[in-house]
Design a protein around this motif. Sequence first.
Motif, PDB file in Angstrom:
ATOM      1  N   THR A  29       0.801  -1.219   0.000  1.00  0.00           N
ATOM      2  CA  THR A  29       0.000   0.000   0.000  1.00  0.00           C
ATOM      3  C   THR A  29       0.843   1.284   0.000  1.00  0.00           C
ATOM      4  OG1 THR A  29      -0.148  -0.102   2.416  1.00  0.00           O
ATOM      5  CG2 THR A  29      -1.942  -1.107   1.142  1.00  0.00           C
ATOM      6  N   LYS A  30       2.165   1.175  -0.112  1.00  0.00           N
ATOM      7  CA  LYS A  30       2.972   2.389  -0.247  1.00  0.00           C
ATOM      8  C   LYS A  30       2.581   3.122  -1.531  1.00  0.00           C
ATOM      9  CE  LYS A  30       7.247   1.634   2.306  1.00  0.00           C
ATOM     10  NZ  LYS A  30       8.724   1.561   2.217  1.00  0.00           N
ATOM     11  N   PRO A  31       2.409   4.421  -1.485  1.00  0.00           N
ATOM     12  CA  PRO A  31       2.011   5.146  -2.698  1.00  0.00           C
ATOM     13  C   PRO A  31       3.143   5.186  -3.715  1.00  0.00           C
ATOM     14  CG  PRO A  31       2.553   6.678  -0.949  1.00  0.00           C
ATOM     15  CD  PRO A  31       2.578   5.309  -0.328  1.00  0.00           C
ATOM     16  N   SER A  32       2.789   5.136  -4.969  1.00  0.00           N
ATOM     17  CA  SER A  32       3.797   5.294  -6.020  1.00  0.00           C
ATOM     18  C   SER A  32       4.275   6.738  -6.007  1.00  0.00           C
ATOM     19  CB  SER A  32       3.214   4.938  -7.382  1.00  0.00           C
ATOM     20  OG  SER A  32       2.127   5.784  -7.698  1.00  0.00           O
ATOM     21  N   VAL A  33       5.556   6.951  -6.277  1.00  0.00           N
ATOM     22  CA  VAL A  33       6.122   8.300  -6.231  1.00  0.00           C
ATOM     23  C   VAL A  33       7.107   8.483  -7.381  1.00  0.00           C
ATOM     24  CG1 VAL A  33       7.893   7.548  -4.575  1.00  0.00           C
ATOM     25  CG2 VAL A  33       7.410   9.979  -4.859  1.00  0.00           C
ATOM     26  N   ASP A  34       6.978   9.612  -8.053  1.00  0.00           N
ATOM     27  CA  ASP A  34       7.911   9.945  -9.136  1.00  0.00           C
ATOM     28  C   ASP A  34       7.733  11.434  -9.457  1.00  0.00           C
ATOM     29  OD1 ASP A  34       9.884   9.663 -10.972  1.00  0.00           O
ATOM     30  OD2 ASP A  34       8.735   8.446 -12.390  1.00  0.00           O
ATOM     31  N   PHE A  35       8.710  11.999 -10.150  1.00  0.00           N
ATOM     32  CA  PHE A  35       8.572  13.384 -10.577  1.00  0.00           C
ATOM     33  C   PHE A  35       9.443  13.639 -11.800  1.00  0.00           C
ATOM     34  CE2 PHE A  35      12.084  13.525  -7.500  1.00  0.00           C
ATOM     35  CZ  PHE A  35      13.035  14.326  -8.131  1.00  0.00           C
ATOM     36  N   SER A  36       9.075  14.669 -12.545  1.00  0.00           N
ATOM     37  CA  SER A  36       9.856  15.121 -13.687  1.00  0.00           C
ATOM     38  C   SER A  36      10.299  16.562 -13.438  1.00  0.00           C
ATOM     39  CB  SER A  36       9.034  15.035 -14.980  1.00  0.00           C
ATOM     40  OG  SER A  36       7.876  15.848 -14.889  1.00  0.00           O
ATOM     41  N   PHE A  37      11.202  17.068 -14.272  1.00  0.00           N
ATOM     42  CA  PHE A  37      11.687  18.430 -14.068  1.00  0.00           C
ATOM     43  C   PHE A  37      12.178  19.002 -15.393  1.00  0.00           C
ATOM     44  CE2 PHE A  37      14.912  15.279 -12.927  1.00  0.00           C
ATOM     45  CZ  PHE A  37      15.958  15.609 -13.775  1.00  0.00           C
ATOM     46  N   THR A  38      12.158  20.321 -15.471  1.00  0.00           N
ATOM     47  CA  THR A  38      12.669  21.051 -16.624  1.00  0.00           C
ATOM     48  C   THR A  38      13.450  22.262 -16.126  1.00  0.00           C
ATOM     49  OG1 THR A  38      10.648  22.389 -16.810  1.00  0.00           O
ATOM     50  CG2 THR A  38      10.770  20.383 -18.151  1.00  0.00           C
TER      51      THR A  38
END
Length: 247
Positions: A29-38
């Motif tokens: 049940t850990k939430p998925s986590v990710d991010f992008s950047f510019t």
Amino acid sequence: MKFSLKSITILFAASLAVSCSKEDILEITKPSVDFSFTGTNLPAPALVSFNSTSPEAITYFWEFGDGTVSSEKNPKHTYTSGGNYNVKLTVNSAKSSNSITKSITVLKALSTVKITKIEVVAIPPTNGILNWDSATDKPDIYVQLFDETGVSSLKSNTIWNFIPSIAIPFTVTFTTPLTTTNLTNTILKVQVWDDDSDSNSTGLNPDDKIGEVPFKIINYTTGTNKYPPFVTESVNGTLVTMHMTWE
């Protein structure tokens, strides 16, 4: 109440099974986590935009790697110095939390500008606001470039019998570029002159200033088009393009 060894063993095994099951559930049940950047791989100061792609997240905690943090979902952060930064995003869902770390690069701030070429694209008419032509011949123009140290280009670049309506700009290319490291306070002034020496035998017709166009260097070190390869400015009909390199 008495328990046999066999009973105790069964109870311990059951307890261990329940414990493992809870850990498995928490992991699932850990939430998925990710991010992008510019906005990375640019000279400092660099404005980097971050975008969380964590659909289950309720709260966000960003650590930008330079000692600053944010709780916004999609923050923007300015890095004032060049370097490699480890950016960490921690998110919380209704049941658990998770985090991810990514490395970004910001280039060192540029500190030098070199002026390599000047183009006079247009000049005002002789009967305009400045009424600059005191002689009767066609304008013979030259360019002088001033900075805080004085003139860096003299009459050697004169073009004779210049026709103001000419389509191709009058260009002065500097063999040795004018270099300045004071990007905050430097104002470069491009002066366009009419050389009347060929009609000045009596000394009554001094050279006429056609126009002067200032270039404030700090204006070209910020914004979406900072550190441009060339800029164009205009004052009272004198249109000048300045070409430059940044280091």
